[in-house]
Design a protein around this motif. Structure first.
Motif, mmCIF file in Angstrom:
data_model
loop_
_atom_site.group_PDB
_atom_site.id
_atom_site.type_symbol
_atom_site.label_atom_id
_atom_site.label_comp_id
_atom_site.label_asym_id
_atom_site.label_seq_id
_atom_site.Cartn_x
_atom_site.Cartn_y
_atom_site.Cartn_z
ATOM 1 N N ARG A 1 31.015 28.506 20.571
ATOM 2 C CA ARG A 1 31.360 29.726 19.738
ATOM 3 C C ARG A 1 31.310 29.483 18.259
ATOM 4 O O ARG A 1 30.996 30.406 17.324
ATOM 5 N N TYR A 2 31.501 28.340 17.767
ATOM 6 C CA TYR A 2 31.504 27.657 16.502
ATOM 7 C C TYR A 2 30.272 26.980 16.158
ATOM 8 O O TYR A 2 30.202 26.533 14.893
ATOM 9 N N VAL B 1 30.338 32.249 11.312
ATOM 10 C CA VAL B 1 31.099 31.261 11.828
ATOM 11 C C VAL B 1 32.299 30.780 10.353
ATOM 12 O O VAL B 1 33.422 30.551 10.948
ATOM 13 N N TYR C 1 32.817 24.172 22.488
ATOM 14 C CA TYR C 1 33.197 24.925 21.398
ATOM 15 C C TYR C 1 31.885 25.732 20.731
ATOM 16 O O TYR C 1 31.660 25.862 19.445
ATOM 17 N N ARG D 1 24.485 33.369 10.644
ATOM 18 C CA ARG D 1 25.365 32.711 11.517
ATOM 19 C C ARG D 1 25.892 31.975 10.821
ATOM 20 O O ARG D 1 27.290 31.808 11.284
ATOM 21 N N HIS E 1 35.021 33.387 10.316
ATOM 22 C CA HIS E 1 35.706 33.378 11.567
ATOM 23 C C HIS E 1 36.782 32.342 11.359
ATOM 24 O O HIS E 1 37.941 32.814 11.718
#
Length: 373
Positions: free
Chosen positions: A296-297, A319, A294, A315, A322
């Motif tokens: 991406r997170y 997150v 994961y 960042r 998102h």
């Protein structure tokens, strides 16, 4: 006349006591978490059959004393209200636990510890209990053989832990502390035989509560939790609750146990208010997204970058935006019934269903642990 203390909220959330921060989040502002849930290590002295942490492996160096204390300084500096040492590791495995608890309390943070209790040192309870808002022992069986089977340890561990619980209760009374001491049972349907014995044990130990909760599973169902089987446990759970005394609440987390493991919300709005950190130092929205797959997170690691800088950075908020967007669906991209579940339900209702936060009674004291939302 003595006014009775407000009851513990063991199945729900406490967002009503953080209205300004909720409203700021909904208005698109960058807010500090009310609560951070973290661990001081990914190590554990047990091998519980229901452990979700085993599904969320992520590499990272051991957290040093300096890194841990810096986290607690940063948390207080940005406006965090409470820090719980729970997450994906057994924090009593860290040599820095006591220093961390004392530093967090000195910084004005409410501090909490969830532990299996085996490595908790009885002779240090007088030092750490005054720093704790609550101490929770994770225990899912009331008989030595079943305890060893469920928790993946020796039967002797059961007797040591019960001794530590008794000692903690005695210290609390002797020092006249407000620290809440409780037990938590992670319930799988196969543990039904332990529900009533554990309720009786909690009352006998004179702890403040026993909470009986569901078991979370990941999006692939790798723990094999059968949520349909929980419904058949209702009579036993009601019997357990009926064993409550004025000094010991026995409560089931009904809203999750009977949910079927289903989320009613599609977006994840809770982590900006209730953030989780791994015992590896990883900062991610929640424990269900700790695994390296994961990435991406993943926001960063406090061993590399101070938490305050991560929280202030782009960042972090990329997150958070998102997981709150149409690109993320919490119903199919996450595991079941996460730590932020009740907070997410409330925020989804506020944002999409015209819901509102209840108004606390005027001049009423907040409930216990209100900073642990």
């Amino acid at each position: 006349m003595t006014v009775p203390a407000p009851p513990l909220i063991l199945d729900g959330h406490k967002l009503a006591w953080h209205r300004e921060r909720v409203e700021a989040l909904l208005a698109g502002e960058r807010v500090a978490p009310v609560t951070i849930d973290c661990a001081l290590t990914r190590a554990c002295s047990y091998g519980c059959v229901y452990c979700y942490g085993q599904l969320q492996h992520n590499p990272g160096p051991p957290l040093t004393r300096d890194v841990i204390l810096r986290l607690l300084d940063d948390a207080a500096d940005v406006g965090v209200k409470a820090v719980s040492f729970v997450s994906d590791g057994e924090s009593t495995c860290s040599p820095h636990l006591e220093a961390a608890l004392l530093r967090g309390r000195a910084n004005g943070l409410d501090m909490a510890l969830g532990t299996n209790g085996f490595l908790l040192q009885d002779d240090r309870l007088e030092a750490i209990l005054p720093a704790l808002t609550y101490l929770r022992f994770n225990i899912s069986a009331a008989e030595p053989a079943r305890y060893a089977e469920i928790h993946g340890c020796a039967q002797a561990c059961f007797h040591k832990v019960l001794g530590t619980i008794r000692r903690a209760v005695a210290v609390k009374r002797a020092m006249r502390l407000n620290t809440t001491i409780g037990l938590q049972m992670v319930l799988l349907p196969a543990f039904a035989d332990q529900i009533l014995p554990l309720a009786r044990l909690a009352v006998a130990l004179e702890v403040d509560y026993l909470v009986i909760k569901h078991c979370s599973d990941d999006e692939a169902g790798r723990l094999g939790v059968d949520y349909t089987a929980y419904a058949g446990l209702e009579p036993l759970l009601h019997q357990a609750e009926a064993l409550s005394t004025p000094g010991c609440q026995v409560r089931a987390k009904w809203s999750k146990i009977l949910s079927g493991g289903v989320r009613t919300y599609a977006r994840c709005y809770g982590p900006p208010l209730m953030l989780q950190l791994s015992g590896s130092g990883l900062v991610a929205p929640c424990g269900m997204l700790f695994h390296a797959r994961y990435a991406r997170y993943h926001i960063g690691n406090i061993a590399v970058t101070p938490f305050k800088m991560l929280w202030q950075g782009d960042r972090y908020w990329e997150v958070m935006r998102h997981i709150a967007s149409d690109a993320f669906d919490a119903r199919r991209m996450c595991g079941s019934l996460c730590l932020q579940h009740k907070v997410n339900e409330c925020l989804w209702s506020l944002r999409h269903e015209g819901g509102s936060l209840p108004e606390p009674p005027p001049d009423a004291a907040p409930p216990p642990h209100h900073h642990f939302i």
